[in-house]
Structure formats: structure tokens, C-alpha cells
Write a protein that holds these residues in place. Structure first.
Motif, PDB file in Angstrom:
ATOM      1  N   PRO A  42      38.915  37.208  44.233  1.00  0.00           N
ATOM      2  CA  PRO A  42      37.895  38.207  43.866  1.00  0.00           C
ATOM      3  C   PRO A  42      37.923  39.437  44.766  1.00  0.00           C
ATOM      4  O   PRO A  42      37.666  40.549  44.302  1.00  0.00           O
ATOM      5  CB  PRO A  42      36.583  37.434  44.021  1.00  0.00           C
ATOM      6  CG  PRO A  42      36.957  36.004  43.851  1.00  0.00           C
ATOM      7  CD  PRO A  42      38.313  35.880  44.476  1.00  0.00           C
ATOM      8  N   LEU A  64      38.539  34.079  37.549  1.00  0.00           N
ATOM      9  CA  LEU A  64      37.758  35.266  37.220  1.00  0.00           C
ATOM     10  C   LEU A  64      37.052  35.130  35.881  1.00  0.00           C
ATOM     11  O   LEU A  64      35.934  35.624  35.699  1.00  0.00           O
ATOM     12  CB  LEU A  64      38.665  36.494  37.216  1.00  0.00           C
ATOM     13  CG  LEU A  64      39.297  36.851  38.568  1.00  0.00           C
ATOM     14  CD1 LEU A  64      40.322  37.959  38.390  1.00  0.00           C
ATOM     15  CD2 LEU A  64      38.235  37.257  39.580  1.00  0.00           C
ATOM     16  N   PRO A  94      42.678  44.029  38.573  1.00  0.00           N
ATOM     17  CA  PRO A  94      43.106  42.677  38.195  1.00  0.00           C
ATOM     18  C   PRO A  94      44.602  42.412  38.364  1.00  0.00           C
ATOM     19  O   PRO A  94      44.986  41.407  38.963  1.00  0.00           O
ATOM     20  CB  PRO A  94      42.691  42.577  36.722  1.00  0.00           C
ATOM     21  CG  PRO A  94      41.546  43.512  36.598  1.00  0.00           C
ATOM     22  CD  PRO A  94      41.870  44.663  37.516  1.00  0.00           C
TER      23      PRO A  94
END
Length: 318
Positions: free
Chosen positions: A179, A239, A187
Motif C-alpha cells: 500500500p 489492494l 499501482p
């Protein structure tokens, strides 16, 4: 305070300490190898605990305040130890990882066979026989039944049996690190970078040829390729769910199933894990396609401002 150096120093440093007996004993194949390999998996979790033990700022009235650690229940939620905001989705992704990884392993083996990179022996199971003899175990008459049971157990029970050591790694790499890297770099770059870190962390064993014996020390760099491809998939699970448990299931399944399936090869031409199977080039391609498809059709959100820096967010005790 920047927590990243602390996390990496503890995770990498303790990994080398734990693997030192293998080096002193003469390398892979010596008695300490299996124990050290399992103990290494807990060093990222110790890195996370080291981060939590560091004090973090907590603003008091008027903006002043001392330094306090976040309550562990808050830290556990932020690092994915809960089921996330949508437990139903998380449990579905756990199931997807549990059964999906064996499917990816099967696809990679089938594709390797189709490309002529591996020769399967599904009648005599000669490589499986060879592995039994190497362990000093007798070869049973009903070998096909034994192989079937082994594969079924690896698929169905493997993730559960491997859950604790897999959590030791996943709490660190996907729970804490992913994260923060994704928040800072986006990402794609964040997931790739986390895979590189994960791969290099294996160096205490991969420098000795772990996973790719014929590559020798170059296995340390080669294994990074697998970790990047697999790390994208594992990171997406983290995620997408807000929880570390789907990645734990995926990691446990990889460790349980990959080696068993390779034993379906022919002893006269054993599979080369450098190119065949999930850990080889074919598997990298299968994982990469899977990761791209997941990110394309089921995108993940970049974490918000509270988790965006590579430092711990502020917390106040209730």
C-alpha cells in the motif's frame, strides 16, 4: 519518521541471520536448510512489528502532542490483518486465490508441455518414484492413487497448512509495503517495485541456487522475475480486498502445489524450473497475463492521502 528503511533493515538483516547456518553448513541440502527457509518467512512480519514499535506523532489539542504508537488494532486494520471493509468480497478472493493458483500452475505445466519444454510421465510417474527413493521411502503398488492424493491434498489443504509462514511474509510485503509503494508511485510501478524487493529478499538462499540449482548464484537475480510477476497478482489481491488474507492463500497455494506438479515429469528428462512450470519463464508469462488482466478489468484504487507517504500516518489513542 521514514519507516521504510527500518522495515527493510529488519526484514533483510534477520533473513541473512536466519540463513547463516545454511552457509556455514555447506549450502543447500544440509540439515539447516528447511528450518532456515521456514524461519526466514517470518522476518518480514518482524519488520512490520519493528515499524509499529516506533513512536508515531499524535496531534493533541491545538496541534501539540507527544509521540505515541498507534493502537495495535488500528495498525492491524491498516496492514490488512482484518477482512477489510467488505468481508464478503475478501472471502470470495480467498477462495479465488485458493483454487485459482492451482489452475495457473496447471496452465503453466500444460503450456510448458505443449511447447516441448517439459516431458510429463502420467503413467509410470517416474520422477515421483525417484523422489520417493531419494527419501528412502518405498514405492507403493498403487502409485497413481498416491499421486492423486498428494495433488488433491496440495490443492485443498496446502494453503491452510502453509498459512502461518505465508502470513509471516505477506503481512510484510503485501500487508505493509505494497500500500505504501502504490500510494507513492501508483499501482503498476508500486506493485513491480514491491516484487523486486520481495525477490531480492530471498538472496540468502537463492544465491546458493535455491529454486534454480543449475543457475548457481544467478538464481538470486532470476528469481526476481518470478517475484515481480507473482507479486503483481498477490498485490492486486491485497489492494482489491483491503486484506492480506487472499494473498496469504495464494502464497500458501504456490508453495504447496508448484513442487508437487513438477514431480509429474519424466525422470529421464526432468523439468527445468528455469523455463517450465509456474516458477519458469512460461509461468512468468502466465502470471503476467493474469496480472495485466486483473488490473485492466478489475482496477484497484490508489490509497488515499492518509497512507500516501512512506511514513506511518498519524494516530491518536482513543
Amino acid at each position: 519518521m521514514n519507516r521504510l528503511p527500518v522495515f527493510l533493515a529488519v526484514s533483510f538483516g534477520l533473513a541473512w541471520v536466519v540463513a547463516l547456518p545454511v552457509w556455514l553448513a555447506g549450502g543447500l541440502g544440509t540439515p539447516p536448510t528447511q528450518v532456515s527457509a521456514v524461519l526466514m518467512m517470518f522476518t518480514p512480519a518482524l519488520g512490520v512489528l519493528a515499524v509499529w514499535l516506533l513512536p508515531g506523532r499524535s496531534g493533541g489539542p491545538g496541534g501539540s502532542g507527544g509521540t505515541r504508537r498507534a493502537p495495535f488494532r488500528v495498525f492491524a486494520r491498516e496492514t490488512g490483518l482484518t477482512l477489510g471493509e467488505r468481508p464478503g468480497r475478501t472471502l470470495l478472493l480467498v477462495l479465488l486465490a485458493w483454487l485459482g493458483v492451482p489452475l495457473l500452475v496447471a496452465v503453466s505445466i500444460a503450456l510448458s508441455a505443449a511447447l516441448g519444454l517439459v516431458s510429463l510421465d502420467l503413467t509410470r510417474f517416474s520422477l515421483f518414484q525417484e523422489a520417493l527413493r531419494a527419501q528412502g521411502a518405498p514405492v507403493p503398488a498403487g502409485l497413481s492413487t498416491m499421486v492423486t492424493v498428494q495433488v488433491v491434498l496440495a490443492v485443498l489443504a496446502g494453503p491452510l497448512l502453509n498459512a502461518v509462514p505465508a502470513l509471516g511474509e505477506e503481512w510484510g510485503w503485501r500487508g505493509w509495503l505494497v500500500p505504501r509503494l502504490v500510494a507513492a508511485r501508483g499501482p503498476v510501478a508500486g506493485l513491480i517495485l514491491s516484487g523486486v524487493v520481495w525477490g531480492l529478499w530471498h538472496a540468502p538462499l537463492t544465491l546458493l541456487g535455491y529454486n534454480y540449482a543449475r543457475l548457481g548464484p544467478w538464481a538470486a537475480l532470476y528469481f526476481v522475475g518470478f517475484c515481480v510477476a507473482a507479486g503483481v497478482v498477490f498485490g492486486w489481491l491485497r489492494l482489491r480486498s483491503g486484506s492480506v488474507w487472499p494473498a496469504v492463500a495464494a502464497h500458501g497455494s504456490v508453495n504447496a502445489v508448484t513442487g508437487v506438479v513438477l514431480l509429474l515429469g519424466d525422470a529421464a528428462a526432468p523439468p527445468d524450473p528455469v523455463v517450465a512450470g509456474l516458477t519458469g519463464l512460461v509461468g512468468w508469462a502466465v502470471l503476467a497475463v493474469t496480472g495485466v488482466a486483473l488490473l485492466r478489468f478489475f482496477p484497484v484504487r490508489r490509497p488515499g492521502p492518509a497512507a500516501s507517504p512512506l511514513t506511518e500516518p498519524s494516530h491518536a489513542d482513543p
